[in-house]
Design a protein around this motif. Structure first.
Motif, mmCIF file in Angstrom:
data_model
loop_
_atom_site.group_PDB
_atom_site.id
_atom_site.type_symbol
_atom_site.label_atom_id
_atom_site.label_comp_id
_atom_site.label_asym_id
_atom_site.label_seq_id
_atom_site.Cartn_x
_atom_site.Cartn_y
_atom_site.Cartn_z
ATOM 1 N N UNK A 249 -36.996 -40.368 -5.690
ATOM 2 C CA UNK A 249 -36.532 -41.752 -5.543
ATOM 3 C C UNK A 249 -35.181 -41.827 -4.827
ATOM 4 N N UNK A 250 -34.824 -40.720 -4.156
ATOM 5 C CA UNK A 250 -33.573 -40.622 -3.401
ATOM 6 C C UNK A 250 -32.355 -40.826 -4.295
ATOM 7 N N UNK A 251 -32.437 -40.272 -5.497
ATOM 8 C CA UNK A 251 -31.352 -40.373 -6.465
ATOM 9 C C UNK A 251 -30.952 -38.987 -6.943
ATOM 10 N N UNK A 252 -29.851 -38.908 -7.647
ATOM 11 C CA UNK A 252 -29.446 -37.691 -8.329
ATOM 12 C C UNK A 252 -28.758 -38.101 -9.623
ATOM 13 N N UNK A 253 -28.589 -37.142 -10.532
ATOM 14 C CA UNK A 253 -28.046 -37.466 -11.848
ATOM 15 C C UNK A 253 -26.532 -37.530 -11.840
ATOM 16 N N UNK A 254 -25.880 -36.487 -11.358
ATOM 17 C CA UNK A 254 -24.432 -36.487 -11.226
ATOM 18 C C UNK A 254 -23.663 -35.888 -12.383
ATOM 19 N N UNK A 255 -24.311 -35.635 -13.510
ATOM 20 C CA UNK A 255 -23.597 -35.071 -14.668
ATOM 21 C C UNK A 255 -24.562 -34.273 -15.546
ATOM 22 N N UNK A 256 -25.235 -33.310 -14.957
ATOM 23 C CA UNK A 256 -26.182 -32.478 -15.703
ATOM 24 C C UNK A 256 -25.394 -31.543 -16.611
ATOM 25 N N UNK A 257 -25.627 -31.656 -17.907
ATOM 26 C CA UNK A 257 -24.933 -30.835 -18.901
ATOM 27 C C UNK A 257 -25.698 -30.946 -20.210
ATOM 28 N N UNK A 258 -25.466 -29.994 -21.105
ATOM 29 C CA UNK A 258 -26.174 -29.999 -22.391
ATOM 30 C C UNK A 258 -25.890 -31.270 -23.185
ATOM 31 N N UNK A 259 -24.708 -31.845 -23.022
ATOM 32 C CA UNK A 259 -24.366 -33.058 -23.776
ATOM 33 C C UNK A 259 -25.158 -34.265 -23.293
ATOM 34 N N UNK A 260 -25.767 -34.181 -22.105
ATOM 35 C CA UNK A 260 -26.534 -35.298 -21.544
ATOM 36 C C UNK A 260 -28.035 -35.041 -21.568
ATOM 37 N N UNK A 261 -28.462 -34.164 -22.451
ATOM 38 C CA UNK A 261 -29.885 -33.885 -22.625
ATOM 39 C C UNK A 261 -30.218 -34.062 -24.097
ATOM 40 N N UNK A 313 -27.920 -29.215 -8.869
ATOM 41 C CA UNK A 313 -28.383 -27.826 -8.979
ATOM 42 C C UNK A 313 -27.241 -26.928 -9.444
ATOM 43 N N UNK A 314 -26.037 -27.133 -8.895
ATOM 44 C CA UNK A 314 -24.872 -26.364 -9.354
ATOM 45 C C UNK A 314 -24.678 -26.567 -10.859
ATOM 46 N N UNK A 315 -24.705 -27.829 -11.286
ATOM 47 C CA UNK A 315 -24.511 -28.131 -12.710
ATOM 48 C C UNK A 315 -25.630 -27.559 -13.560
ATOM 49 N N UNK A 316 -26.841 -27.477 -12.997
ATOM 50 C CA UNK A 316 -27.955 -26.883 -13.737
ATOM 51 C C UNK A 316 -27.684 -25.409 -14.023
ATOM 52 N N UNK A 317 -27.042 -24.711 -13.091
ATOM 53 C CA UNK A 317 -26.662 -23.323 -13.347
ATOM 54 C C UNK A 317 -25.702 -23.218 -14.520
ATOM 55 N N UNK A 318 -24.775 -24.188 -14.628
ATOM 56 C CA UNK A 318 -23.860 -24.230 -15.777
ATOM 57 C C UNK A 318 -24.650 -24.494 -17.057
ATOM 58 N N UNK A 319 -25.663 -25.348 -16.966
ATOM 59 C CA UNK A 319 -26.508 -25.638 -18.125
ATOM 60 C C UNK A 319 -27.224 -24.383 -18.609
ATOM 61 N N UNK A 320 -27.765 -23.579 -17.694
ATOM 62 C CA UNK A 320 -28.406 -22.328 -18.082
ATOM 63 C C UNK A 320 -27.409 -21.433 -18.823
ATOM 64 N N UNK A 321 -26.188 -21.385 -18.317
ATOM 65 C CA UNK A 321 -25.144 -20.585 -18.967
ATOM 66 C C UNK A 321 -24.877 -21.109 -20.378
ATOM 67 N N UNK A 322 -24.818 -22.424 -20.524
ATOM 68 C CA UNK A 322 -24.601 -23.017 -21.855
ATOM 69 C C UNK A 322 -25.699 -22.589 -22.821
ATOM 70 N N UNK A 323 -26.933 -22.628 -22.356
ATOM 71 C CA UNK A 323 -28.048 -22.302 -23.251
ATOM 72 C C UNK A 323 -28.096 -20.825 -23.593
ATOM 73 N N UNK A 324 -27.901 -19.961 -22.603
ATOM 74 C CA UNK A 324 -28.000 -18.522 -22.843
ATOM 75 C C UNK A 324 -26.913 -18.047 -23.799
ATOM 76 N N UNK A 325 -25.722 -18.593 -23.655
ATOM 77 C CA UNK A 325 -24.611 -18.154 -24.500
ATOM 78 C C UNK A 325 -24.504 -18.985 -25.775
ATOM 79 N N UNK A 326 -25.308 -20.050 -25.901
ATOM 80 C CA UNK A 326 -25.171 -21.021 -26.991
ATOM 81 C C UNK A 326 -23.724 -21.537 -27.046
ATOM 82 N N UNK A 327 -23.151 -21.667 -25.852
ATOM 83 C CA UNK A 327 -21.741 -22.021 -25.683
ATOM 84 C C UNK A 327 -20.904 -20.967 -26.417
ATOM 85 N N UNK A 328 -20.814 -19.817 -25.796
ATOM 86 C CA UNK A 328 -20.277 -18.591 -26.378
ATOM 87 C C UNK A 328 -18.933 -18.805 -27.068
#
Length: 429
Positions: A249-261, A313-328
């Protein structure tokens, strides 16, 4: 003198018993002088009142500019601050009513009878537009009532706020349904106050869920549950499906993070916090008033360049890090870097190192998201396909677990966000 001679002639023309001329002369002296004094007093009083009223209006205008507007919701505060009269109030009330009449037919299929939202269970949060409640929505059958989230537009509301609130409801209508986006259940817009009704996700936000996973034993609905590498891929895939949907839809989220899921008991992930997507849809750009935590932003966003899906996509990489480390250890990304220094850190081409709990496959996915050039990062679809391939051989037995408990205040300080934003809540969208 001349005056004395004129008075003498006037007295000679009168009889000695006639005092009319003398009395008339004294009446002029008694009446005219006090009249002049009273007139001067009234003029002076009028000038003083005019100056006082002008000063009051000036103060009210200043208050209005600073957002102080204690007014009924159907009146525009800026007009009252300027001192306009009742006719303007009537016009504003009419404009609000006209706006609601014009908007309601377009939202007719979404309208929910207000009496079906009568049972408020709790106040979840107090957002920027008003209170957010968890409530029961009745469908006519008591057995089918369900929990929902009600976003209420606070009163008094300015005409612009009403227009914006209605615009966000229309934006949800434009998006349509997607299983990985928080759904709009309905609205109440035929009269004030305005309500937006959203689906309720019982487990809350993913960040809180990850912190819960840090305990030795975790249960959901009475069932034991652990987070494994394969489940991280499962959640990540669903977020990417939502991003694909927005990109179409030619949009993006802009704040992909665990707190927004938001996360359901079956680990269905739902992307929320679509306020930036709405701004892009309505205005073509992100408002400068939006504040996004710096540690989740791509370099181009930190450099104030135009945002796009590559930033997600950059923020999604941070999200993967959050999940893998459970926010270490209770710390957010880049725990050793102050939020204000994150751009300089990235400009030196630094990225986060591979956590001990992260496989090389997972880390390679993260690194592909953190490529400096936006064009060199994978698209949501390409990244999803790579996640699906990795999930087929991922470990579904080893539990990701960190024993230390999280201190929210410490986390917020290192992350550069407010503690309030960590509590389970629904944003405006």
């Amino acid at each position: 003198t001349g005056d004395e001679r004129r008075m003498a002639r006037r007295l000679l023309e009168c009889s000695l018993s006639d005092k009319l001329c003398v009395v008339q002369q004294k009446q002029y002296e008694v009446i005219i002088v006090p009249t002049l004094l009273v007139g001067a007093f009234l003029i002076l009083l009028g000038v003083i009142l005019w100056l006082f009223i002008r000063e009051q209006r000036s103060q009210q205008q200043t208050s209005g500019l600073h957002g102080i507007s204690p007014m009924p919701s159907t009146r525009d505060p800026s007009c009252e601050a300027a001192g306009f009269g009742g006719n303007v109030f009537g016009q504003l009330e009419t404009s609000v009513e006209s706006l609601l009449r014009a908007t309601t037919p377009a939202l007719a299929k979404l309208q929910v009878p207000r009496e079906h939202l009568s049972e408020v269970l709790e106040q979840i949060h107090n957002g920027s537009y008003g209170a957010i409640y968890r409530a029961k929505m009745h469908t006519g059958d008591p057995a089918k009532s369900k929990s929902v989230v009600i976003k209420a537009l606070r009163e008094p509301a300015r005409l612009q706020e009403i227009q914006d609130f209605l615009g966000r409801i229309k934006f949800y209508q434009y998006l349509g349904k997607h299983k990985n986006l928080v759904q709009l259940e309905g609205c109440c817009t035929e009269r004030l106050p305005l309500y937006m009704v959203l689906e309720y996700v019982a487990q809350g936000d993913l960040l809180s869920f990850l912190w819960t996973c840090r305990r030795d034993v975790m249960t959901m609905d009475g069932l034991l549950y652990d987070l494994t590498e394969k489940q991280v891929y499962h959640i990540g895939k669903q977020v990417l499906l939502a991003l694909e949907f927005l990109q179409d839809k030619r949009l993006f989220h802009g704040d992909v993070a665990a707190r927004n899921i938001l996360i359901q008991c079956d680990l269905t992930a739902k992307l929320c916090g679509l306020g930036l997507a709405y701004e892009v849809h309505a205005q073509g750009a992100i408002s400068s008033t939006q504040t996004i935590p710096l540690k989740w932003l791509a370099p181009e966003r930190l450099l104030l360049r135009p945002a796009g899906i590559g930033g997600d996509i950059w923020s999604f990489g941070i999200l993967l890090y959050e999940m893998v480390t459970l926010v270490l250890a209770g710390a957010p990304p880049y725990p050793e870097v102050p939020p204000t220094s994150i751009l300089q850190y990235l400009q030196r081409r630094n990225i986060m190192k591979r956590p001990s709990s992260c496989t090389h496959t997972m880390y390679n996915l993260m690194k592909s998201c953190w490529r400096w050039s936006e064009d060199s990062r994978p698209s949501p679809r390409d990244l999803r396909l790579r996640l699906e391939a990795a999930a087929r051989t991922a470990n579904d037995k080893a539990v990701l677990q960190v024993p230390e408990l999280v201190v929210p205040e410490l986390y917020a300080d290192v992350a550069g966000i407010s503690v309030d934003s960590l509590h389970y809540n629904y944003t405006i969208l």
